[in-house]
Each structure stands twice: as C-alpha cells, then as structure tokens.
Design an enzyme around this catalytic site. Structure first.
Site, PDB file in Angstrom:
ATOM      1  CE  LYS A 114      72.557  21.727  29.117  1.00 50.17           C
ATOM      2  NZ  LYS A 114      72.250  22.957  29.857  1.00 50.17           N
TER       3      LYS A 114
HETATM    4  P1  NAD Z   1      62.514  24.998  25.104  1.00 57.74           P
HETATM    5  O1  NAD Z   1      62.619  23.721  24.372  1.00 57.74           O
HETATM    6  O2  NAD Z   1      61.509  25.124  26.186  1.00 57.74           O
HETATM    7  O3  NAD Z   1      62.288  26.191  24.073  1.00 57.74           O
HETATM    8  C1  NAD Z   1      63.130  26.450  22.981  1.00 57.74           C
HETATM    9  C2  NAD Z   1      62.436  27.463  22.103  1.00 57.74           C
HETATM   10  O4  NAD Z   1      63.323  27.881  21.073  1.00 57.74           O
HETATM   11  C3  NAD Z   1      61.186  26.948  21.409  1.00 57.74           C
HETATM   12  O5  NAD Z   1      60.191  27.944  21.434  1.00 57.74           O
HETATM   13  C4  NAD Z   1      61.649  26.729  19.964  1.00 57.74           C
HETATM   14  O6  NAD Z   1      60.583  26.835  19.024  1.00 57.74           O
HETATM   15  C5  NAD Z   1      62.606  27.885  19.843  1.00 57.74           C
HETATM   16  N1  NAD Z   1      63.548  27.763  18.740  1.00 57.74           N
HETATM   17  C6  NAD Z   1      64.265  26.696  18.329  1.00 57.74           C
HETATM   18  N2  NAD Z   1      65.012  27.028  17.269  1.00 57.74           N
HETATM   19  C7  NAD Z   1      64.775  28.329  17.032  1.00 57.74           C
HETATM   20  C8  NAD Z   1      65.250  29.264  16.078  1.00 57.74           C
HETATM   21  N3  NAD Z   1      66.140  28.924  15.157  1.00 57.74           N
HETATM   22  N4  NAD Z   1      64.786  30.530  16.142  1.00 57.74           N
HETATM   23  C9  NAD Z   1      63.893  30.893  17.064  1.00 57.74           C
HETATM   24  N5  NAD Z   1      63.415  30.073  17.987  1.00 57.74           N
HETATM   25  C10 NAD Z   1      63.854  28.804  17.959  1.00 57.74           C
HETATM   26  O7  NAD Z   1      63.981  25.299  25.684  1.00 57.74           O
HETATM   27  P2  NAD Z   1      64.394  26.243  26.892  1.00 57.74           P
HETATM   28  O8  NAD Z   1      64.482  25.401  28.099  1.00 57.74           O
HETATM   29  O9  NAD Z   1      63.562  27.466  26.865  1.00 57.74           O
HETATM   30  O10 NAD Z   1      65.893  26.603  26.481  1.00 57.74           O
HETATM   31  C11 NAD Z   1      66.190  27.686  25.596  1.00 57.74           C
HETATM   32  C12 NAD Z   1      67.614  28.126  25.828  1.00 57.74           C
HETATM   33  O11 NAD Z   1      67.788  28.493  27.198  1.00 57.74           O
HETATM   34  C13 NAD Z   1      68.662  27.035  25.572  1.00 57.74           C
HETATM   35  O12 NAD Z   1      69.851  27.623  25.105  1.00 57.74           O
HETATM   36  C14 NAD Z   1      68.897  26.472  26.957  1.00 57.74           C
HETATM   37  O13 NAD Z   1      70.135  25.802  27.070  1.00 57.74           O
HETATM   38  C15 NAD Z   1      68.837  27.744  27.767  1.00 57.74           C
HETATM   39  N6  NAD Z   1      68.594  27.536  29.193  1.00 57.74           N
HETATM   40  C16 NAD Z   1      67.467  26.917  29.624  1.00 57.74           C
HETATM   41  C17 NAD Z   1      67.291  26.721  30.995  1.00 57.74           C
HETATM   42  C18 NAD Z   1      66.058  26.081  31.565  1.00 57.74           C
HETATM   43  O14 NAD Z   1      65.933  26.056  32.794  1.00 57.74           O
HETATM   44  N7  NAD Z   1      65.142  25.578  30.760  1.00 57.74           N
HETATM   45  C19 NAD Z   1      68.267  27.157  31.907  1.00 57.74           C
HETATM   46  C20 NAD Z   1      69.387  27.821  31.410  1.00 57.74           C
HETATM   47  C21 NAD Z   1      69.541  28.002  30.050  1.00 57.74           C
END
Ligand code: NAD
Length: 455
Positions: A114
């Site tokens: 990561k």
């Molecule tokens: P992203 O940046 O697209 O979205 C993150 C979202 O979380 C945004 O809407 C932001 O406003 C919101 N956010 C941030 N702080 C917050 C809070 N305190 N309360 C509520 N909302 C809040 O990111 P993503 O890619 O959607 O990733 C989100 C989670 O999913 C992370 O933990 C990431 O590691 C995990 N994840 C993502 C992927 C992927 O393919 N993108 C894969 C596996 C896991």
C-alpha cells in the site's frame, strides 16, 4: 508508533490493530511453524519519500509519501495509493498487511502492499495533484514494478491518477510492457471493464451470499432491506446504486461534510447528481441532516462503512442499531468494537472479504495487461461473482468449523483442559473476521512452508 486513542481509551493505531488481528487468528492455528508469526505480522519494507512540488501559487511545498510492502509470499505486492491529509507510515503499513490477507481470502496470487501521500486533494489543483503523483512514482524508482509491487486507486485517487502513474513509470522504463504496473486505469489505457464498480459489486455479492447463509435471521434477500452507507466516494456511492438496484432501500448516507436521512428511501441518481453539483450530500431536498456520528447509529438492516478506519469503536459500538455490518472500507471497526458487536449478536462481514472485489478485478486487469488481451464486462463480472461467493462460503464454513469444534471441546472436559494449556485461557467462539483471518493466515502459512525461508 504514534499513540492515538479513542474516547474510551482504546489504542487506534492502525498498524497495532492489524497485528492484533493476526495474533488473534493465530490462536486458532496451533500448528504454525514456531516464529512464523513474527515474520507475518511485520512489514517487509517501508519506503518514505520527501519531495518538493512547485504549486499553482508559484511556491515550493514539501510532501511526504510512503510505500509499504507487507508480504510477497503468495505473489507480487499489490495495493492502492491514498492521497489524504491523515496518511501516516503506520496507516500505510496496516493497509499493506490487510492487502496480504485480503488477497489470500479471495485466493488471488498477490501479496500485500500500500502507498500514500499526505496531502489534501481538496486544497490542491488538478495540476498540483498530477505533479504529486508523478514525483511520488519517480521517487519510488524501481521499488515498484509490474512483477514486484503493483499499484491501484484508493481514497483520494482515481483512474486518472492511475493513468499518470502508468505514464510516469512508462517514461522511466520505455520499450517494455508496463501496463501491469498499475490497475484501475482508464478503459482505453488497459483498464478492465467493471473495475470502477468492482469494490461495491464485490460487497453486494458478499452481502447476498451472507444473507443466503443466514446472517440476518428471517431475511434471505436484499429486497426491502434498509441500508445506511458512510462515505460517498468510489466504494460508497457505487454501493448506494448497486444495493438500490438490487431492491434494498437506502435510508442514510454521509460524506466528510456530514450525513442525510430519509426513511422512505433516497434515490441514488438524484443524490449523486446533487453531490456532483454541490460537492456534498448535505442539502438534498426532503432529507434530514445528521452528523457522521449519528449516521452510524441509525436503525437499519445493513450498515456499510465506506470511508475511513476506526469509525465503529468501543465508545459507539454498543449504540449501533444495525442488523449486520458489511465493511466496504478498510479497518472501519476496532477490535474492542468487534467484541461488543459479537456479544450483541451483530455480525460483521469483514473488510478483507467484503471489499475484496476491487483487488479481484485488479487481478483480472493485471492478467489482461500481461497477456495483452481485452476481456468483456460480463466475463469479468461472472468471474468476480464466483470468486466472491467462494470466498464468502470459505469464511462462513471456517466459522462453523471453528465454533463446532469449540462446542464439542466444551462438552469434553479432557479436550477443554488441553486447549487451555497454551496459557491464553479457553478460545472464544470466532466471529466472521477471525474466521476470515484464519482462512487467510492458513493459506499464507501453507505457501510460506512450501517455499521455505530464503536462503
Ligand atoms: P474515495 O476517496 O472515493 O471516497 C471516500 C469517501 O469517504 C468520500 O465520500 C469522503 O467524503 C468520505 N469520507 C471521508 N471521511 C469521512 C467521514 N469521517 N465520514 C463520512 N465520510 C467520510 O475513497 P474510496 O476509494 O471510496 O475508499 C473508501 C474506503 O474503501 C477506504 O477505506 C478504502 O481503503 C476502501 N477500499 C476502496 C477500494 C477501491 O477500489 N476504491 C477497494 C477496497 C477498499
């Protein structure tokens, strides 16, 4: 390691939490080679880079980036790149470790890695972000590569960032096929159809299978199930669309600015158009505003944390009113919260299973890029569905196996006495997270034993 504590005094350092998960699962695997655990709970390599960027206002600003490689036992390192102000070395180490276990749960031949840059994308221009991505990759030099450590999107990065990453790496290594160095790329740059929605799609498949396996007594399908989602980015926003299309009712959602609720149901398309226009979910007509803390405590069938780590903790787990939790985010529930939820009968489909759809389709993208092929969407979705169903079954089967054996042991006083001789007291029944870790740790330990420790 920095000390971060919750209001209830629990340790919120994500790396220590990641290590606790491994230690907890190892208790159910008494035949691991002595010392193997001390190898599997550590990061193999962590790189820190400090670099300057000339920002839009003409000044020079320094940024800190990290890349952690947890393990390459089962294949090249694989893991996303996060752009967020709270990125730290320990967060990146934890996320890398979780990638190892996640890849093992879904049985894709990758290890865990990561990376991240501590920066606030909301305060930077598009051009600044492009420079940060390029300079970060240039600083990592040959520590990343298509067969050694492969990148992907995470919080604050997207397909466009992945295109910049690819382009930079390609400039540094011309004349060979560099497409597999990064996944989550735009479609016309070797991206896989369905990668953008893969995390949410995997979550949906795992939830459906979990319902089939009886996770919510009396509810076998998503039709009419009430859903609350924390986070409205790649994982959360697409989950809102897919769960609604599958018949569930989205009754609450939040982003970093706060949350909204409508118990009659929110229309994801209207919501996302509003979010696109105003950059926030707040202010959508016919909804009540709630804080992020309140959103997590709404009564619902399925709560999907899809934002950041440590959201459900010792200080709020007792107030959660969901029937079950499906972790689209990485690390949203702390170990203390897990114990409270388990005691209250609220099952948690853990992150290393629930959000593994993203890395699964990243694996398909990588295979396509290595073979210079282009696969069809329906082919990828079918493969994803099968992988997620198999992984979900493996976790539920393992939980049943562990807890069945524990019950038999309790009814046999001799076996019970023997089980306590390790000095830890009796083993508690396993929750789904522990079962997922036991599956993953067992697979990684098996491969480690086959390969042997070099030299
Ligand atoms: P992203 O940046 O697209 O979205 C993150 C979202 O979380 C945004 O809407 C932001 O406003 C919101 N956010 C941030 N702080 C917050 C809070 N305190 N309360 C509520 N909302 C809040 O990111 P993503 O890619 O959607 O990733 C989100 C989670 O999913 C992370 O933990 C990431 O590691 C995990 N994840 C993502 C992927 C992927 O393919 N993108 C894969 C596996 C896991």
């Amino acid at each position: 390691m920095p000390n971060v504590q919750s209001a209830a005094g629990e340790d919120l350092n994500p790396y220590r939490i990641a290590q606790q998960r491994v230690d907890q699962a190892a208790r159910y695997l008494p035949h691991l080679q002595p010392g193997l655990l001390s190898f599997l709970r550590e990061t193999s390599r962590i790189i820190t880079v400090e670099f300057p960027i000339e920002t839009a206002d003409g000044s020079i600003r320094m940024f800190t980036g990290y890349r952690a490689l947890h393990s390459r036992i089962r294949g090249p390192g694989k893991g996303g790149v996060r752009f967020h102000p709270d990125v730290t070395e320990d967060e990146v180490r934890a996320l890398a470790s979780w990638m190892t276990w996640k890849c093992a749960v879904v049985n894709v031949p990758f290890g865990g890695a990561k990376g991240g840059v501590a920066c606030d994308p909301k305060q930077l221009t598009h051009n600044d972000l492009r420079k940060i991505a390029r300079r970060y990759i240039a600083e990592l030099e040959d520590c990343i590569g298509p067969n050694t450590d492969i990148l992907a999107p995470d919080v604050g990065t997207n397909a466009e960032t992945m295109a910049w990453i690819y382009d930079t790496y390609e400039m540094m290594h011309p004349g060979r096929n560099n497409l597999p160095v990064v996944t989550g790329k735009p479609l016309d740059l070797g991206g896989a159809p369905g990668r953008q929605e893969a995390t949410a799609m995997g979550c949906l498949v795992a939830t459906r299978r979990a319902l089939d396996r009886g996770i919510l007594p009396g509810r076998k399908s998503l039709a009419g199930a009430t859903v609350v989602i924390q986070g409205c980015g790649n994982a959360g926003a697409i989950a809102a669309q897919l769960f609604t299309q599958a018949g569930a009712r989205l009754i609450g959602i939040s982003d970093s600015t706060g949350g909204i609720v409508n118990r009659e149901g929110l229309d994801p398309e209207t919501l996302l158009a509003h979010k696109q226009k105003t950059r926030s979910v707040g202010g959508l007509p016919n909804c009540d505003a709630v804080s992020n803390a309140e959103l997590l405590l709404l009564p619902c069938d399925i709560l999907i944390p899809a934002a950041l780590e440590n959201q459900i903790r010792a200080d709020n787990a007792a107030q959660v009113q969901a029937g079950c939790i499906v972790e689209a985010a990485n690390g949203p529930t702390t170990p203390a919260a897990d114990r409270i939820l388990f005691a209250r009968g609220i099952p948690v489909v853990p992150d290393i299973l629930a959000n593994a759809g993203g890395v699964t389709v990243s694996y398909y993208e990588w295979v396509q890029n290595v073979k210079m092929e282009a696969w069809e969407l329906d082919e990828i979705q079918e493969k994803l569905r099968k992988k997620m169903e198999r992984a979900t079954d493996a976790v539920f089967d393992k939980q049943r196996e562990i807890n069945g054996a524990l019950e038999r042991r309790v009814s046999d006083p001799h076996a019970e006495k023997a089980s306590q001789e390790g000095g830890h007291g009796p083993l508690p029944p396993a929750d789904l997270r522990t079962a997922a870790y036991v599956v993953a740790l067992g697979r990684v330990a098996q491969t480690a034993a086959e390969r042997g420790v070099w030299p």
